[in-house]
Design a protein around this motif. Structure first.
Motif, PDB file in Angstrom:
ATOM      1  N   GLY A  38      12.256 -18.234  42.845  1.00 21.60           N
ATOM      2  CA  GLY A  38      13.456 -17.546  42.400  1.00 21.60           C
ATOM      3  C   GLY A  38      13.576 -17.538  40.896  1.00 21.60           C
ATOM      4  N   VAL A  39      14.264 -16.550  40.401  1.00 16.32           N
ATOM      5  CA  VAL A  39      14.548 -16.436  38.974  1.00 16.32           C
ATOM      6  C   VAL A  39      16.058 -16.390  38.804  1.00 16.32           C
ATOM      7  CG1 VAL A  39      14.396 -14.960  36.936  1.00 16.32           C
ATOM      8  CG2 VAL A  39      12.416 -15.205  38.443  1.00 16.32           C
ATOM      9  N   VAL A  40      16.602 -17.320  37.993  1.00 15.95           N
ATOM     10  CA  VAL A  40      18.026 -17.265  37.646  1.00 15.95           C
ATOM     11  C   VAL A  40      18.111 -16.576  36.289  1.00 15.95           C
ATOM     12  CG1 VAL A  40      20.137 -18.571  37.265  1.00 15.95           C
ATOM     13  CG2 VAL A  40      18.469 -19.378  38.938  1.00 15.95           C
ATOM     14  N   ALA A  41      18.280 -15.269  36.333  1.00 15.51           N
ATOM     15  CA  ALA A  41      18.289 -14.457  35.105  1.00 15.51           C
ATOM     16  C   ALA A  41      19.735 -14.234  34.690  1.00 15.51           C
ATOM     17  CB  ALA A  41      17.563 -13.143  35.350  1.00 15.51           C
ATOM     18  N   TYR A  42      20.324 -15.267  34.108  1.00 16.95           N
ATOM     19  CA  TYR A  42      21.734 -15.186  33.748  1.00 16.95           C
ATOM     20  C   TYR A  42      21.957 -14.328  32.509  1.00 16.95           C
ATOM     21  CZ  TYR A  42      26.155 -17.286  35.220  1.00 16.95           C
ATOM     22  OH  TYR A  42      27.397 -17.496  35.770  1.00 16.95           O
ATOM     23  N   SER A  43      21.028 -14.397  31.581  1.00 11.67           N
ATOM     24  CA  SER A  43      21.168 -13.594  30.369  1.00 11.67           C
ATOM     25  C   SER A  43      20.479 -12.246  30.526  1.00 11.67           C
ATOM     26  CB  SER A  43      20.569 -14.336  29.160  1.00 11.67           C
ATOM     27  OG  SER A  43      19.150 -14.319  29.243  1.00 11.67           O
ATOM     28  N   ASN A  44      20.904 -11.296  29.735  1.00 13.56           N
ATOM     29  CA  ASN A  44      20.286  -9.972  29.773  1.00 13.56           C
ATOM     30  C   ASN A  44      18.830 -10.034  29.324  1.00 13.56           C
ATOM     31  OD1 ASN A  44      22.620  -8.837  30.713  1.00 13.56           O
ATOM     32  ND2 ASN A  44      23.329  -8.145  28.704  1.00 13.56           N
ATOM     33  N   ASN A  45      18.525 -10.904  28.344  1.00 12.94           N
ATOM     34  CA  ASN A  45      17.147 -11.019  27.864  1.00 12.94           C
ATOM     35  C   ASN A  45      16.196 -11.429  28.989  1.00 12.94           C
ATOM     36  OD1 ASN A  45      17.517 -10.221  25.228  1.00 12.94           O
ATOM     37  ND2 ASN A  45      17.975 -12.293  24.488  1.00 12.94           N
ATOM     38  N   LEU A  46      16.654 -12.342  29.837  1.00  6.88           N
ATOM     39  CA  LEU A  46      15.795 -12.747  30.953  1.00  6.88           C
ATOM     40  C   LEU A  46      15.652 -11.630  31.978  1.00  6.88           C
ATOM     41  CD1 LEU A  46      16.754 -16.489  31.626  1.00  6.88           C
ATOM     42  CD2 LEU A  46      14.806 -15.562  30.381  1.00  6.88           C
ATOM     43  N   LYS A  47      16.692 -10.857  32.142  1.00  4.38           N
ATOM     44  CA  LYS A  47      16.582  -9.708  33.050  1.00  4.38           C
ATOM     45  C   LYS A  47      15.499  -8.747  32.546  1.00  4.38           C
ATOM     46  CE  LYS A  47      21.387  -9.717  34.775  1.00  4.38           C
ATOM     47  NZ  LYS A  47      21.916 -10.910  34.105  1.00  4.38           N
ATOM     48  N   TYR A  48      15.471  -8.537  31.212  1.00  4.41           N
ATOM     49  CA  TYR A  48      14.435  -7.671  30.640  1.00  4.41           C
ATOM     50  C   TYR A  48      13.055  -8.315  30.787  1.00  4.41           C
ATOM     51  CZ  TYR A  48      18.518  -6.052  27.865  1.00  4.41           C
ATOM     52  OH  TYR A  48      19.739  -5.610  27.438  1.00  4.41           O
ATOM     53  N   ASN A  49      12.950  -9.563  30.281  1.00  6.52           N
ATOM     54  CA  ASN A  49      11.634 -10.176  30.089  1.00  6.52           C
ATOM     55  C   ASN A  49      11.008 -10.726  31.372  1.00  6.52           C
ATOM     56  OD1 ASN A  49      11.799  -9.678  27.314  1.00  6.52           O
ATOM     57  ND2 ASN A  49      12.936 -11.581  26.959  1.00  6.52           N
ATOM     58  N   LEU A  50      11.831 -11.244  32.273  1.00  7.42           N
ATOM     59  CA  LEU A  50      11.272 -11.834  33.496  1.00  7.42           C
ATOM     60  C   LEU A  50      11.229 -10.873  34.665  1.00  7.42           C
ATOM     61  CD1 LEU A  50      12.824 -15.439  33.514  1.00  7.42           C
ATOM     62  CD2 LEU A  50      10.549 -14.725  32.768  1.00  7.42           C
ATOM     63  N   LEU A  51      12.189  -9.953  34.719  1.00  5.26           N
ATOM     64  CA  LEU A  51      12.281  -9.076  35.894  1.00  5.26           C
ATOM     65  C   LEU A  51      11.977  -7.616  35.589  1.00  5.26           C
ATOM     66  CD1 LEU A  51      15.518 -10.662  37.409  1.00  5.26           C
ATOM     67  CD2 LEU A  51      13.179 -10.935  38.260  1.00  5.26           C
ATOM     68  N   GLY A  52      11.772  -7.312  34.330  1.00  4.12           N
ATOM     69  CA  GLY A  52      11.393  -5.943  33.979  1.00  4.12           C
ATOM     70  C   GLY A  52      12.528  -4.942  34.046  1.00  4.12           C
ATOM     71  N   VAL A  53      13.775  -5.407  33.937  1.00  5.33           N
ATOM     72  CA  VAL A  53      14.908  -4.476  33.949  1.00  5.33           C
ATOM     73  C   VAL A  53      14.901  -3.656  32.655  1.00  5.33           C
ATOM     74  CG1 VAL A  53      17.437  -4.307  33.969  1.00  5.33           C
ATOM     75  CG2 VAL A  53      16.297  -5.986  35.424  1.00  5.33           C
ATOM     76  N   ASP A  54      15.135  -2.367  32.780  1.00  2.00           N
ATOM     77  CA  ASP A  54      15.166  -1.465  31.623  1.00  2.00           C
ATOM     78  C   ASP A  54      16.426  -1.764  30.789  1.00  2.00           C
ATOM     79  OD1 ASP A  54      15.163   0.589  29.833  1.00  2.00           O
ATOM     80  OD2 ASP A  54      14.992   2.189  31.324  1.00  2.00           O
ATOM     81  N   SER A  55      16.240  -2.063  29.509  1.00  2.00           N
ATOM     82  CA  SER A  55      17.379  -2.429  28.650  1.00  2.00           C
ATOM     83  C   SER A  55      18.398  -1.299  28.546  1.00  2.00           C
ATOM     84  CB  SER A  55      16.885  -2.812  27.258  1.00  2.00           C
ATOM     85  OG  SER A  55      16.214  -1.718  26.645  1.00  2.00           O
ATOM     86  N   THR A  56      17.932  -0.067  28.640  1.00  2.00           N
ATOM     87  CA  THR A  56      18.881   1.052  28.536  1.00  2.00           C
ATOM     88  C   THR A  56      19.816   1.110  29.748  1.00  2.00           C
ATOM     89  OG1 THR A  56      17.281   2.574  29.557  1.00  2.00           O
ATOM     90  CG2 THR A  56      17.299   2.433  27.149  1.00  2.00           C
ATOM     91  N   SER A  57      19.362   0.588  30.889  1.00  3.75           N
ATOM     92  CA  SER A  57      20.216   0.574  32.085  1.00  3.75           C
ATOM     93  C   SER A  57      21.398  -0.361  31.889  1.00  3.75           C
ATOM     94  CB  SER A  57      19.410   0.127  33.310  1.00  3.75           C
ATOM     95  OG  SER A  57      18.407   1.049  33.620  1.00  3.75           O
ATOM     96  N   ILE A  58      21.137  -1.512  31.271  1.00  2.00           N
ATOM     97  CA  ILE A  58      22.226  -2.451  31.016  1.00  2.00           C
ATOM     98  C   ILE A  58      23.186  -1.880  29.976  1.00  2.00           C
ATOM     99  CG2 ILE A  58      22.799  -4.729  30.071  1.00  2.00           C
ATOM    100  CD1 ILE A  58      20.361  -5.842  31.440  1.00  2.00           C
ATOM    101  N   GLU A  59      22.624  -1.244  28.947  1.00  2.00           N
ATOM    102  CA  GLU A  59      23.474  -0.652  27.908  1.00  2.00           C
ATOM    103  C   GLU A  59      24.356   0.456  28.485  1.00  2.00           C
ATOM    104  OE1 GLU A  59      20.713   0.648  24.991  1.00  2.00           O
ATOM    105  OE2 GLU A  59      20.083  -1.387  24.441  1.00  2.00           O
ATOM    106  N   LYS A  60      23.802   1.214  29.409  1.00  2.00           N
ATOM    107  CA  LYS A  60      24.521   2.364  29.954  1.00  2.00           C
ATOM    108  C   LYS A  60      25.474   1.995  31.087  1.00  2.00           C
ATOM    109  CE  LYS A  60      23.737   7.038  31.756  1.00  2.00           C
ATOM    110  NZ  LYS A  60      22.718   8.066  32.096  1.00  2.00           N
ATOM    111  N   TYR A  61      24.998   1.125  32.007  1.00  2.00           N
ATOM    112  CA  TYR A  61      25.773   0.843  33.226  1.00  2.00           C
ATOM    113  C   TYR A  61      26.391  -0.562  33.259  1.00  2.00           C
ATOM    114  CZ  TYR A  61      23.075   4.900  34.773  1.00  2.00           C
ATOM    115  OH  TYR A  61      22.499   6.136  34.875  1.00  2.00           O
TER     116      TYR A  61
END
Length: 415
Positions: A302-325
């Motif tokens: 499991g990954v506890v991606a509490y910060s946005n940086n971990l969402k980007y770096n560990l899970l590959g979440v697109d940073s623009t998605s967080i900025e937009k939604y």
């Protein structure tokens, strides 16, 4: 036959120790066909213990006590029992031998307090205690049975399983008691009761239905009592068959089955693996899954991606998605679930993101807003919830909902 339980100890009344004894005793006695009339907790006071015994004896056939049998000054259950049964303490050599044997390799010497354990009421039958120093005392007078046991759970359980319950079963003819519990997800108690009104009218009168709600889920207990075990069991199973069409989509387990256990068993049968990507649930989902023995055969991590940086770096979440939604959104949680499958190499993944509270909410996304997603790496399903404004409850409900719905999706072949 009515049974009462009295648990003794100041520690129970000030919240220092949780009374698990009475719950365990009630469950085991019920299995043996005995019904609990009342459970009482009292302090380490002679008058309080005496009054509790008197009141219980006025309405019950059997009174079971735990606690207050140790060697210290606050352990006065024996004195209270002597007063109630108008008897006195006498020395018992067999108990003294048992105390010496039990303590032989545990203490340097046996002091007077240890020796006092061998003082027992004269008017009782003594049941030896092989797992402690305090004996079990069985009183029987004018149709009343009073049994006093140690409060130490291991000692009480040994006495109940090996002596008390077998003796009670031999002495009384008990009826048959059977229970089945159906676990139902995400239907409020009042709504479910309304849905099941006609169903309750259909089932036999000797079956009793109890609604036991907790946050986000509910246990529906169906109980039956009588003399014919086969008849009771058949009636309960038939009631469950009639229940299925009404709430099938919301049933997630039966009896003592836990959602995490049933999910893992399903994954084992499919030879599949799972991982978690958690934000607002803070790792609780992974903890629940890994609390099950054998979880390593299906749980990749499991990954506890509490910060946005971990969402980007560990899970590959697109940073623009967080900025937009925003981090708490369908778009982000779906990417988290897909990313967990890819980065952790699992067949399936569950992801969570939400506002646990008590602060951080907005008009659009109030406290308690949670997004959950379930993915097989390609396909992804997501749902939003609002679990209220209690942080601890939100975290628990998020973790449990993620696991329960994952199981339902796999059972239906949706993923």
């Amino acid at each position: 036959m009515q049974v009462e339980i009295i648990t003794i100890g100041d520690e129970l009344l000030i919240g220092q120790v949780v009374d698990t004894n009475s719950a365990w005793m009630a469950r085991e006695l019920n299995k043996a066909g005995m019904f609990i009339n009342r459970i009482t907790s009292v302090s380490d006071g002679e008058e309080e213990i005496l009054n509790a015994i008197r009141e219980a004896a006025s309405r019950s056939t059997i009174v079971l006590l735990t606690g207050g049998l140790g060697p210290t000054r606050d352990d006065i259950t024996k004195a209270a029992l002597c007063k109630y049964f108008k008897t006195q303490l006498v020395f018992n050599q067999q108990i003294m031998d048992d105390v010496e044997t039990f303590l032989k390799h545990r203490v340097g010497h046996i002091n007077q307090l240890n020796k006092d354990q061998a003082l027992v009421p004269e008017k009782c039958d003594i049941i030896r205690n092989p797992v402690g120093t305090a004996p079990i005392m069985w009183f029987e007078e004018s149709g009343l049975i009073v049994v006093s046991m140690p409060g130490v759970p291991t000692e009480m359980k040994h006495a109940m399983e090996n002596e008390v319950i077998p003796r009670l079963k031999a002495k009384f003819t008990n009826g048959i008691v059977r229970h089945r519990t159906v676990h139902i997800f995400n239907i409020p108690e009042a709504v479910l009761a309304e849905m099941l009104s006609d169903w309750e009218d259909q089932i036999p009168a000797f079956l009793k239905v109890a609604y036991l709600p907790s946050p986000g889920k509910l246990r529906l207990r169906i109980s039956g009592k009588g003399e014919n075990a086969q008849q009771i069991e058949s009636a309960i199973e038939n009631a469950i068959k009639l229940l299925y069409p009404l709430v099938k989509e919301n049933i997630f387990g039966f009896d003592d089955e836990k959602p995490e256990s049933s999910l893992l068993n399903l994954l084992f049968s499919k030879d599949k693996t799972i991982s978690c990507a958690e934000s607002c649930s803070g790792g609780l989902m992974s903890h629940l899954i890994t609390s099950v023995a054998g979880a390593s055969n299906a749980f990749m991590g499991g990954v506890v991606a509490y910060s946005n940086n971990l969402k980007y770096n560990l899970l590959g979440v697109d940073s623009t998605s967080i900025e937009k939604y925003g981090a708490v959104s369908r778009e982000v949680v779906e990417q988290m679930a897909k990313g967990a499958c890819k980065r952790l190499g699992s067949d399936y993944a569950i992801a969570s993101s939400g506002i646990a509270g008590p602060s951080g909410g907005t008009d659009e996304k109030p406290v308690g807003t949670v997004w959950l997603a379930w993915s097989d790496g390609e396909k992804v399903i997501s749902r939003s919830f609002n679990f209220g404004n209690n942080r601890e409850r939100n975290i628990l409900r998020t973790a449990e909902a993620g696991i329960i719905i994952m199981k339902q999706l796999l059972e239906r072949g949706t993923l």
